[in-house]
Write an enzyme that holds these catalytic residues in place. Structure first.
Site, mmCIF file in Angstrom:
data_model
loop_
_atom_site.group_PDB
_atom_site.id
_atom_site.type_symbol
_atom_site.label_atom_id
_atom_site.label_comp_id
_atom_site.label_asym_id
_atom_site.label_seq_id
_atom_site.Cartn_x
_atom_site.Cartn_y
_atom_site.Cartn_z
ATOM 1 N N GLU A 1 -41.205 74.019 111.650
ATOM 2 C CA GLU A 1 -42.656 73.933 111.181
ATOM 3 C C GLU A 1 -43.267 75.149 111.124
ATOM 4 O OE1 GLU A 1 -41.804 72.479 113.586
ATOM 5 O OE2 GLU A 1 -43.692 71.950 114.924
ATOM 6 N N LYS B 1 -57.240 72.876 103.912
ATOM 7 C CA LYS B 1 -58.363 74.179 103.253
ATOM 8 C C LYS B 1 -57.583 74.718 102.065
ATOM 9 C CE LYS B 1 -61.911 76.543 104.440
ATOM 10 N NZ LYS B 1 -63.342 76.058 105.154
ATOM 11 N N HIS C 1 -38.408 74.456 116.334
ATOM 12 C CA HIS C 1 -39.682 73.892 115.675
ATOM 13 C C HIS C 1 -39.319 74.570 114.202
ATOM 14 C CE1 HIS C 1 -42.476 72.202 118.576
ATOM 15 N NE2 HIS C 1 -41.872 72.905 119.292
ATOM 16 N N GLY D 1 -44.495 67.479 121.517
ATOM 17 C CA GLY D 1 -45.660 66.783 122.348
ATOM 18 C C GLY D 1 -45.559 67.612 123.855
ATOM 19 N N ASP E 1 -65.899 74.094 101.028
ATOM 20 C CA ASP E 1 -65.621 72.577 101.522
ATOM 21 C C ASP E 1 -66.785 71.740 100.883
ATOM 22 O OD1 ASP E 1 -63.428 73.794 102.749
ATOM 23 O OD2 ASP E 1 -64.348 72.975 104.748
ATOM 24 N N CYS F 1 -38.282 68.734 118.737
ATOM 25 C CA CYS F 1 -38.738 68.878 120.373
ATOM 26 C C CYS F 1 -38.872 67.800 120.925
ATOM 27 C CB CYS F 1 -39.980 69.845 120.217
ATOM 28 S SG CYS F 1 -40.256 70.704 121.758
ATOM 29 N N TYR F 2 -40.241 67.469 121.725
ATOM 30 C CA TYR F 2 -40.268 66.036 121.885
ATOM 31 C C TYR F 2 -39.886 64.646 121.129
ATOM 32 C CZ TYR F 2 -42.911 62.298 124.610
ATOM 33 O OH TYR F 2 -43.045 61.427 125.458
#
Ligand code: XMP
Length: 516
Positions: free
Chosen positions: A175, A372, A173, A58, A231, A85-86
């Site tokens: 991710e 998606k 990170h 964040g 979608d 992180c945060y």
């Protein structure tokens, strides 16, 4: 009547633009994940029976007075927790450690050095493994019961753990793909520390949702807002399967589509045997957009006009329906959550957020839990042709947000012609398969040129091509100079009113994909 989803990994959102990446990475490991705001009630967390918690990054500093806080009891649930992180800093802060502004801020890829002899999940990292760092604060003192598990050149406490409490933290990170061993680290944390067996696949999703839609709608009728994109098309196919003849799709042509697109959509949808009602509404959209330059106002006007027309068409039908199906995806749902949370809202996407409160329908949104790429897989299972699955995303507000400044029929004509040329040159090429989107944008400036010995003072078109996994982040498309030069040549000679073409070389972030 909610259907059964696996117990999730819950991701507490502290406002990072990368929170959705965490959720997607976990799902790529075939483990179901959901994002919740950082201040979700403890009772709500317990109710969801999470298998593990991940605290996202964040933008705040834990020592700011209005920084998003963490209820320390969340860390005492007995569920493994990973702070990123945060998320790591707030974990340390909540448990009595100390966090301060770093002497040297650390941004970019750097080498991570795990402490010698570390076990799971740290053994995912060889020494000097590349990790992405993005922080201005740093942990100076670990909370009691924790030990340091790795460092970088400038950050001594780059990772920590308390094995006994099953609490883990990383300053980097995991991710993002730049952290090369990030996925292996997450896998190790989730399957070896949290002992979660992968069980999130799309098999069964179709049957489960078809049954659920049928039960929800009962003997009533169901209409669906169909845009021709993947979608809403997948949504329509599920709904049609569920209620058969009591289903009606409505396609509102807003006059802001690309060249030949509305006709193509109607043809494509016919091949899928979906009952379709096309509504030609171009004039009213253009009337309402007259003279409007502000991007957010344009988006709001288009969203509202769409609903006005849709409501009118729906209520005009002889067979009234109490249900409206929409292709809302999980990122749209999260975006509306983060309105309240610390993530900033970048653009008002025209989807569910634009619906008025007093809509006379109950919403049916079978894709609310999916990203998606998961919808694309579902579309494949439903038998959608490849041309549909690989369709580029096209924004709801259409070409109106690619004509920068006021939208007029003439400016729409210019961007539509330029866009057609971009597509003619790139569609079906090997290059196109590497790109997430490619399109033209009409800029609100004119420039001096010379054409056939005459001075011209005409429009500038920008070409934008991007590579992306999910539209959340994007790199600039690397298209060969010969292709760029051909695009420029064709646009300048074939599109009346253009004398200059430029190429947009901005990644997202800091830019966004669309210009407005
Ligand atoms: P941005 O411009 O926010 O776009 O980087 C990310 C992706 O979303 C698409 N986009 C939209 N899609 N309604 C949509 O359905 C919208 O209002 C909208 N705005 C942007 C954009 O084309 C890109 O793929």
């Amino acid at each position: 009547m909610p259907h059964q989803m696996p117990d999730p990994v819950l991701i507490l959102d502290f406002g990072s633009q990368l929170t959705q990446n965490i959720a997607r990475r976990v799902r790529e490991l075939e483990i179901y994940s959901e994002i919740v705001p950082h201040d979700v009630k403890l009772s709500e967390i317990k109710k969801r029976r999470p298998r593990a918690l991940i605290l996202s990054g964040g933008p705040a500093s834990v020592f700011e007075h209005d920084a998003p806080a963490l209820d320390p009891d969340v860390l005492k649930l007995g569920v493994p927790v990973l702070g990123i992180c945060y998320g790591m800093q707030i974990m340390a802060h909540a448990l009595g450690g100390s966090v301060e502004a770093a002497a040297v801020r650390e941004y970019g890829v750097t080498g991570f050095h795990p402490e010698k002899g570390m076990g799971t999940p740290w053994k995912a990292f060889p020494d000097s493994s590349p990790v992405l760092m993005s922080h201005g604060d740093t942990i100076l003192k670990l909370p009691s019961g924790f030990r340091v598990t790795g460092s970088t050149r400038t950050t001594p406490f780059a990772a920590m753990e308390s094995q006994k409490s099953r609490l883990y933290g990383v300053q980097f990170h995991p991710e993002v793909t730049q952290t090369v061993q990030g996925m292996e680290f997450l896998r190790s944390f989730l399957s070896e520390i949290a002992q979660i067996r992968p069980n999130w696949t799309l098999g069964g999703y179709i049957d489960r949702h078809v049954e659920e839609i049928a039960a929800t709608v009962g003997s009533d009728h169901l209409i669906c807002a169909l845009s021709g994109g993947i979608d809403s098309t997948v949504t329509a196919l599920l709904c049609h399967r569920a209620v058969g003849k009591r289903f009606q799709a409505i396609f509102v042509d807003n006059g802001l589509m690309r060249a030949g697109e509305s006709e193509q959509i109607v043809r494509d949808l016919k091949t899928l045997s979906l009952p379709l009602l096309p509504v030609d509404a171009g004039k009213i959209f253009l009337d309402r957009l007259k003279g409007v330059r502000d991007p957010e106002r344009k988006r709001k006007i288009i969203g509202k006009t769409f609903i006005d027309i849709f409501r009118k068409e729906a209520t005009r039908r002889k067979k009234k329906s109490g249900f409206l199906a929409q292709g809302t995806l999980y990122p749209d749902v999260i975006e509306s959550v983060s309105h309240k949370g610390p993530s900033s809202v970048i653009k008002s996407h025209h989807n569910v957020g634009g619906l008025p409160k007093n809509l006379p329908f109950t919403l049916v949104e079978p894709l609310r839990e999916l990203f998606k790429d998961e919808v694309r897989r579902l579309g494949k299972e439903l038998g959608l042709p490849d041309s549909f699955i690989r369709k580029q995303p096209f924004p709801g507000p259409g070409l109106a947000i690619r004509v920068i400044g006021a939208v007029t029929p003439e400016r729409l004509r210019i961007v539509r012609d330029a866009d057609r040329i971009v597509r003619e040159e790139l569609d079906g090429t090997p290059l196109a398969s590497l790109l997430w989107q490619y399109f033209a944008v009409l800029l609100p400036i004119q420039s001096v040129g010379v054409m056939g010995d005459q001075r011209t003072y005409e429009n500038v078109v920008a070409i934008r091509t991007v590579m992306s996994q999910d539209g959340m982040t994007a790199d600039v498309g690397e298209i060969p100079y010969t292709v760029m030069s051909r695009l420029s040549h064709r646009i300048i000679s074939e599109v009346r009113g253009v004398n200059r073409v430029v190429y947009d070389i901005s990644p997202k972030p800091p830019s966004t994909i669309e210009w407005e």
